[in-house]
Write a protein that holds these residues in place. Sequence first.
Motif, mmCIF file in Angstrom:
data_model
loop_
_atom_site.group_PDB
_atom_site.id
_atom_site.type_symbol
_atom_site.label_atom_id
_atom_site.label_comp_id
_atom_site.label_asym_id
_atom_site.label_seq_id
_atom_site.Cartn_x
_atom_site.Cartn_y
_atom_site.Cartn_z
ATOM 1 N N CYS A 12 0.638 -15.848 21.941
ATOM 2 C CA CYS A 12 1.537 -16.976 21.709
ATOM 3 C C CYS A 12 2.538 -17.107 22.851
ATOM 4 O O CYS A 12 2.765 -18.198 23.376
ATOM 5 N N PHE A 13 3.119 -15.995 23.259
ATOM 6 C CA PHE A 13 4.085 -16.021 24.351
ATOM 7 C C PHE A 13 3.410 -16.383 25.678
ATOM 8 O O PHE A 13 3.952 -17.159 26.465
ATOM 9 N N VAL A 14 2.213 -15.868 25.909
ATOM 10 C CA VAL A 14 1.482 -16.176 27.148
ATOM 11 C C VAL A 14 1.121 -17.659 27.190
ATOM 12 O O VAL A 14 1.229 -18.297 28.244
ATOM 13 N N PHE A 15 0.696 -18.227 26.064
ATOM 14 C CA PHE A 15 0.393 -19.662 26.033
ATOM 15 C C PHE A 15 1.643 -20.497 26.314
ATOM 16 O O PHE A 15 1.565 -21.532 26.970
ATOM 17 N N LYS A 53 12.534 -24.464 26.952
ATOM 18 C CA LYS A 53 11.099 -24.302 26.718
ATOM 19 C C LYS A 53 10.760 -22.847 26.401
ATOM 20 O O LYS A 53 10.094 -22.554 25.420
ATOM 21 N N LEU A 54 11.224 -21.934 27.239
ATOM 22 C CA LEU A 54 10.963 -20.522 26.994
ATOM 23 C C LEU A 54 11.738 -20.011 25.781
ATOM 24 O O LEU A 54 11.268 -19.133 25.072
ATOM 25 N N GLY A 55 12.924 -20.569 25.550
ATOM 26 C CA GLY A 55 13.693 -20.196 24.360
ATOM 27 C C GLY A 55 12.964 -20.582 23.086
ATOM 28 O O GLY A 55 12.908 -19.806 22.121
ATOM 29 N N GLY A 56 12.370 -21.767 23.068
ATOM 30 C CA GLY A 56 11.588 -22.189 21.910
ATOM 31 C C GLY A 56 10.359 -21.319 21.708
ATOM 32 O O GLY A 56 10.010 -20.967 20.572
ATOM 33 N N ILE A 59 11.614 -18.010 20.234
ATOM 34 C CA ILE A 59 11.980 -18.150 18.823
ATOM 35 C C ILE A 59 10.730 -18.267 17.956
ATOM 36 O O ILE A 59 10.633 -17.646 16.887
ATOM 37 N N MET A 60 9.740 -19.038 18.420
ATOM 38 C CA MET A 60 8.507 -19.170 17.654
ATOM 39 C C MET A 60 7.792 -17.828 17.534
ATOM 40 O O MET A 60 7.309 -17.463 16.462
ATOM 41 N N THR A 61 7.747 -17.067 18.631
ATOM 42 C CA THR A 61 7.112 -15.749 18.589
ATOM 43 C C THR A 61 7.873 -14.815 17.652
ATOM 44 O O THR A 61 7.267 -14.054 16.892
ATOM 45 N N LEU A 62 9.186 -14.881 17.693
ATOM 46 C CA LEU A 62 10.001 -14.054 16.806
ATOM 47 C C LEU A 62 9.759 -14.403 15.337
ATOM 48 O O LEU A 62 9.593 -13.513 14.494
#
Length: 95
Positions: A12-15, A53-56, A59-62
């Motif tokens: 998810c983070f890599v995508f 963008k990276l913050g979202g 947060i989604m990964t978290l």
Amino acid sequence: MSSVKALLLLSCFVFGCADLLTTNVILDHGLGELNPFMRLAQSSLGEWWLIPKLGGTFIMTLLLSRSKNIYNIGLVVAFCSTPVLNNLVVISGIN
């Protein structure tokens, strides 16, 4: 945490990072962002648009890490891959 869940969260983070990189390639070729929220971030923050963008993505990964249903995590990861795949199609059409 199971290794499958860890791999899905990493994916998810890599995508999210791949979406950022492929979007930058598209923007460098003079095309625009289709996501209205990211377009607003780009117009108001300039080069710093990558922070929300990276913050979202973070947060989604978290939030996904708190899920106990591995299938739902896999579904969200699959949805996260679609912007990257779309961007790659656009980039292949540019060149």
